[in-house]
Design an enzyme around this catalytic site. Sequence first.
Site, PDB file in Angstrom:
ATOM      1  N   ASN A  10      -7.146  -6.932 -13.838  1.00 15.41           N
ATOM      2  CA  ASN A  10      -5.839  -6.997 -13.192  1.00 15.41           C
ATOM      3  C   ASN A  10      -5.122  -5.679 -13.474  1.00 15.41           C
ATOM      4  O   ASN A  10      -4.628  -5.466 -14.573  1.00 15.41           O
ATOM      5  CB  ASN A  10      -5.061  -8.194 -13.771  1.00 15.41           C
ATOM      6  CG  ASN A  10      -3.653  -8.297 -13.216  1.00 15.41           C
ATOM      7  OD1 ASN A  10      -3.291  -7.588 -12.264  1.00 15.41           O
ATOM      8  ND2 ASN A  10      -2.848  -9.180 -13.793  1.00 15.41           N
ATOM      9  N   LYS A  12      -2.423  -4.688 -12.274  1.00 15.64           N
ATOM     10  CA  LYS A  12      -0.952  -4.844 -12.192  1.00 15.64           C
ATOM     11  C   LYS A  12      -0.363  -3.705 -11.350  1.00 15.64           C
ATOM     12  O   LYS A  12      -0.964  -3.327 -10.345  1.00 15.64           O
ATOM     13  CB  LYS A  12      -0.352  -4.933 -13.600  1.00 15.64           C
ATOM     14  CG  LYS A  12      -1.057  -6.007 -14.442  1.00 15.64           C
ATOM     15  CD  LYS A  12      -0.357  -6.326 -15.730  1.00 15.64           C
ATOM     16  CE  LYS A  12      -1.154  -7.393 -16.471  1.00 15.64           C
ATOM     17  NZ  LYS A  12      -0.533  -7.836 -17.704  1.00 15.64           N
ATOM     18  N   HIS A  95       0.386 -15.730 -12.074  1.00 15.38           N
ATOM     19  CA  HIS A  95       0.384 -14.905 -13.291  1.00 15.38           C
ATOM     20  C   HIS A  95       1.752 -15.041 -13.984  1.00 15.38           C
ATOM     21  O   HIS A  95       2.780 -15.148 -13.318  1.00 15.38           O
ATOM     22  CB  HIS A  95       0.100 -13.441 -12.934  1.00 15.38           C
ATOM     23  CG  HIS A  95      -0.165 -12.616 -14.151  1.00 15.38           C
ATOM     24  ND1 HIS A  95       0.853 -12.128 -14.931  1.00 15.38           N
ATOM     25  CD2 HIS A  95      -1.321 -12.239 -14.745  1.00 15.38           C
ATOM     26  CE1 HIS A  95       0.326 -11.473 -15.958  1.00 15.38           C
ATOM     27  NE2 HIS A  95      -0.997 -11.532 -15.866  1.00 15.38           N
ATOM     28  N   GLU A  97       3.635 -12.969 -15.284  1.00 13.51           N
ATOM     29  CA  GLU A  97       4.629 -11.961 -14.895  1.00 13.51           C
ATOM     30  C   GLU A  97       5.294 -12.350 -13.568  1.00 13.51           C
ATOM     31  O   GLU A  97       6.467 -12.062 -13.346  1.00 13.51           O
ATOM     32  CB  GLU A  97       3.976 -10.571 -14.826  1.00 13.51           C
ATOM     33  CG  GLU A  97       3.715 -10.042 -16.228  1.00 13.51           C
ATOM     34  CD  GLU A  97       2.519  -9.117 -16.356  1.00 13.51           C
ATOM     35  OE1 GLU A  97       2.031  -8.595 -15.342  1.00 13.51           O
ATOM     36  OE2 GLU A  97       2.053  -8.921 -17.503  1.00 13.51           O
ATOM     37  N   GLU A 169      -4.006 -17.849 -20.303  1.00 14.58           N
ATOM     38  CA  GLU A 169      -3.339 -16.613 -20.710  1.00 14.58           C
ATOM     39  C   GLU A 169      -2.071 -16.933 -21.490  1.00 14.58           C
ATOM     40  O   GLU A 169      -0.997 -17.070 -20.893  1.00 14.58           O
ATOM     41  CB  GLU A 169      -2.970 -15.802 -19.463  1.00 14.58           C
ATOM     42  CG  GLU A 169      -4.154 -15.330 -18.662  1.00 14.58           C
ATOM     43  CD  GLU A 169      -3.884 -13.957 -18.097  1.00 14.58           C
ATOM     44  OE1 GLU A 169      -4.635 -13.030 -18.414  1.00 14.58           O
ATOM     45  OE2 GLU A 169      -2.893 -13.805 -17.353  1.00 14.58           O
ATOM     46  N   GLY A 175      -0.469  -8.210 -23.172  1.00 20.49           N
ATOM     47  CA  GLY A 175       0.082  -6.866 -23.392  1.00 20.49           C
ATOM     48  C   GLY A 175       0.700  -6.674 -24.772  1.00 20.49           C
ATOM     49  O   GLY A 175       1.429  -5.714 -24.995  1.00 20.49           O
ATOM     50  N   SER A 215      -4.557  -9.366 -24.127  1.00 20.10           N
ATOM     51  CA  SER A 215      -4.974  -8.334 -25.104  1.00 20.10           C
ATOM     52  C   SER A 215      -6.480  -8.313 -25.351  1.00 20.10           C
ATOM     53  O   SER A 215      -6.929  -8.118 -26.483  1.00 20.10           O
ATOM     54  CB  SER A 215      -4.213  -8.499 -26.427  1.00 20.10           C
ATOM     55  OG  SER A 215      -2.837  -8.278 -26.225  1.00 20.10           O
TER      56      SER A 215
HETATM   57  P1  PGA Z   1      -3.467  -7.573 -21.030  1.00 23.14           P
HETATM   58  O1  PGA Z   1      -3.041  -8.409 -19.726  1.00 23.14           O
HETATM   59  O2  PGA Z   1      -4.969  -7.542 -21.055  1.00 23.14           O
HETATM   60  O3  PGA Z   1      -2.852  -6.223 -20.834  1.00 23.14           O
HETATM   61  O4  PGA Z   1      -2.912  -8.308 -22.207  1.00 23.14           O
HETATM   62  C1  PGA Z   1      -3.736  -9.544 -19.349  1.00 23.14           C
HETATM   63  C2  PGA Z   1      -3.128 -10.141 -18.126  1.00 23.14           C
HETATM   64  O5  PGA Z   1      -1.910 -10.092 -17.949  1.00 23.14           O
HETATM   65  O6  PGA Z   1      -3.836 -10.663 -17.265  1.00 23.14           O
END
Ligand code: PGA
Length: 255
Positions: A10, A12, A95, A97, A169, A175, A215
């Site tokens: 992803n 983003k 997601h 976000e 997740e 992140g 992460s």
């Molecule tokens: P990350 O994001 O690997 O940067 O923690 C994962 C995600 O949001 O799918």
Amino acid sequence: MKLKPLVVANWKCNPTTLIEAKRLFNSAKRRLQKIKNIEVVICPPFIYLLNLKSENLNLKLGGQDCFWEEKGAFTSEISGQMLKDLGCHYVIVGHSERRRYFQETDEIINKKIKAAIATKLTPILCVGETAEEREKGETENVLKKQITLALENVSVANFQKSRLVVAYEPVWAIGSGNPCEAETAMSRGLLIRKIVAGLYSISLSRTLRILYGGSVNSKNAAGYLKEAKMQGLLVGGASLDAGEFIQIVKAAQSP
Ligand code: PGA
């Protein structure tokens, strides 16, 4: 036939130029040519999709989101049909976000899941609890609610054709550099499978894959497949470095 492990990148809202997007994609594509027994999906920003082509069967494209209507007067929205037309096979839905910054509700997510399936895109439904919910001991209820509402009135016949992916997740792990312990991820994975199985009284082994995301890096990736028995990974930040991403893919490869 057993489903192959799945690793989803992803990107983003990255990178900021088409040149960089092509470079990153082509670098991953080239290195993936030698890697078998795995399915890899790259989800770039919509705007780059037209310029990224994969002739490699192990590498597919996905959207990071989709709108629930096919077309019409909905300024700026991108429909599942449009993603399909640009060669996408998958779409991320719900997601955290999107839930957090764009007020996506479980009801909206349900409409998007239905739209994805209707367009023959495999939805990657993201679920997970926040740090606060975890501290209050609400994780199980949060997962149950998110999954049940996202799949409301989605018949099994629908996703038996398109298949279904659920990504666990935990919001606090995304992140943050603070990944979920493999043991905890395993219990969440089992719980998710139980919740989905409770909605559909059939075996889901050829239909449902459960991924871990939050992460993920090349050092912890293998643990989620081997110890936590997940069927794949959803990778954010680490997917923006082709070398690191390929190490993650290799760690997730089935023997
Ligand atoms: P990350 O994001 O690997 O940067 O923690 C994962 C995600 O949001 O799918």
